[in-house]
Write an enzyme that holds these catalytic residues in place. Structure first.
Site, PDB file in Angstrom:
ATOM      1  N   SER A 184       0.855  -1.180   0.000  1.00  0.00           N
ATOM      2  CA  SER A 184       0.000   0.000   0.000  1.00  0.00           C
ATOM      3  C   SER A 184       0.894   1.233   0.000  1.00  0.00           C
ATOM      4  O   SER A 184       1.823   1.335  -0.792  1.00  0.00           O
ATOM      5  CB  SER A 184      -0.937  -0.030   1.219  1.00  0.00           C
ATOM      6  OG  SER A 184      -1.767   1.102   1.269  1.00  0.00           O
ATOM      7  N   TYR A 225      -5.363   8.511  -5.945  1.00  0.00           N
ATOM      8  CA  TYR A 225      -4.411   7.486  -5.515  1.00  0.00           C
ATOM      9  C   TYR A 225      -4.766   6.886  -4.153  1.00  0.00           C
ATOM     10  O   TYR A 225      -4.815   5.663  -3.994  1.00  0.00           O
ATOM     11  CB  TYR A 225      -3.021   8.117  -5.468  1.00  0.00           C
ATOM     12  CG  TYR A 225      -1.907   7.215  -5.011  1.00  0.00           C
ATOM     13  CD1 TYR A 225      -1.449   6.170  -5.806  1.00  0.00           C
ATOM     14  CD2 TYR A 225      -1.262   7.437  -3.787  1.00  0.00           C
ATOM     15  CE1 TYR A 225      -0.406   5.358  -5.396  1.00  0.00           C
ATOM     16  CE2 TYR A 225      -0.218   6.636  -3.368  1.00  0.00           C
ATOM     17  CZ  TYR A 225       0.215   5.597  -4.172  1.00  0.00           C
ATOM     18  OH  TYR A 225       1.247   4.801  -3.765  1.00  0.00           O
ATOM     19  N   LYS A 244      -5.264   2.715  -2.408  1.00  0.00           N
ATOM     20  CA  LYS A 244      -4.375   2.134  -1.405  1.00  0.00           C
ATOM     21  C   LYS A 244      -5.117   1.833  -0.106  1.00  0.00           C
ATOM     22  O   LYS A 244      -4.779   0.879   0.601  1.00  0.00           O
ATOM     23  CB  LYS A 244      -3.194   3.071  -1.154  1.00  0.00           C
ATOM     24  CG  LYS A 244      -2.266   3.217  -2.368  1.00  0.00           C
ATOM     25  CD  LYS A 244      -1.660   1.884  -2.770  1.00  0.00           C
ATOM     26  CE  LYS A 244      -0.596   2.022  -3.841  1.00  0.00           C
ATOM     27  NZ  LYS A 244       0.053   0.732  -4.164  1.00  0.00           N
TER      28      LYS A 244
END
Length: 296
Positions: free
Chosen positions: A136, A150, A154
């Site tokens: 991650s 983004y 993650k």
């Protein structure tokens, strides 16, 4: 190792190879894979070790990913450790990011980890052993300016990892979620070219780590079966602050979370305040500059 042709993925492959592992590198660029294969082979500890390269996009077609991993296991044996390191990033203000980028990043960063994991989990259950790593990011622990496309991808890995760990723990399979900080990789260098000023200033509040250091920590935590893998004092603090209902490896780890949570929350509030201050200053400077341009 997916995303194994460069950056953290390549360094993880090297670290495992140094410990005598057989390596399968998976990435899209065949030329980069072959270059990385030659580099990794310099670290062999015996003449039986093999580095296998597979050029495939792990985020596009599950059946294709399943087939290539099946072929890899036929050549090198079953997967003991799967490292999901394929990923990409786009930075920018929410309204400036192309809409299709949100879908593309979710495909690469999330489904690109789901597909390989899904392809090996049945064999791991049959053997009652295995390790799966999801790489991650610290941006997967807290949302930051510029990472609206983004960060969610993650964060999603954390949810997948927690649910999957509960399913596979009885089979002696352990999941590790790694939260590397800003790391000196080709991907980080490319991302830095388009970072908004606010994102750059926030990133500069912590140092940039070397990929080799991050890889050593991830491999160590994966072998030990640790659920969380973090680097440095900031990483440790974030792992405590965001522990929530995540699994613990030992009673000691759980006690550390209980004892440190309160004081670390105070530090965290200080950081959040400084980040908000950076964003406000940048906004005021931008508005002042725009106003001056209009006056002229």
């Amino acid at each position: 190792v997916t995303g194994g042709s460069s950056g953290i993925g390549k360094c993880i492959a090297i670290e495992c190879y140094k410990q005598g592992a057989f390596i399968t590198l998976i990435a899209r660029d065949e030329n980069k894979l072959l270059q990385t294969k030659k580099e990794i082979e310099k670290y062999s500890v015996n003449d039986k070790q093999v580095v296998l390269c597979i050029s495939v996009d792990v985020s596009k077609d599950y059946e294709l990913v399943e087939n290539v991993l099946k072929q890899a296991q036929e050549k090198l044996g079953p997967v003991d450790l799967l490292v999901n390191c394929a990923g990409t990033s786009v930075t920018g203000k929410f309204e400036d990011i192309e809409v299709n980028s949100f879908e593309r990043l979710m495909g690469v960063n999330y489904l690109g980890s789901v597909y390989p994991s899904r392809a090996v989990i049945s064999t791991m259950k049959e053997r009652r052993m295995g390790r799966i790593v999801f790489v991650s990011s610290q941006a997967g622990q807290l949302g930051l300016f510029g990472y609206t496309a983004y960060s969610p991808t993650k964060f999603a890995l954390r949810g997948l990892a927690e649910a999957l760990q509960m399913e596979v723990k009885p089979y002696n399979i352990y999941i590790t979620v790694a939260y590397p900080p800003d790391t000196d990789t080709p991907g980080f260098a490319e991302e830095s070219k388009t970072k908004p000023l606010e994102t750059k200033l926030i990133s500069e509040t912590s140092s940039v780590c070397q990929a080799e250091q991050v890889a050593r920590v991830i491999v160590k935590d994966a072998i030990q079966g640790n659920f969380n893998s973090s680097v440095g004092s900031d990483g440790y603090m974030l792992s405590i602050l965001t522990s929530g209902m995540s699994p613990v490896t030992s009673i000691t780890e759980g006690l550390q979370q209980v004892v440190c949570m309160g004081i670390f929350r105070i530090f965290g509030l200080f950081y959040l305040g400084s980040f908000d201050s950076i964003v406000r200053r940048c906004m005021m400077q931008r508005e002042k500059s725009e106003s001056a341009d209009k006056t002229e």
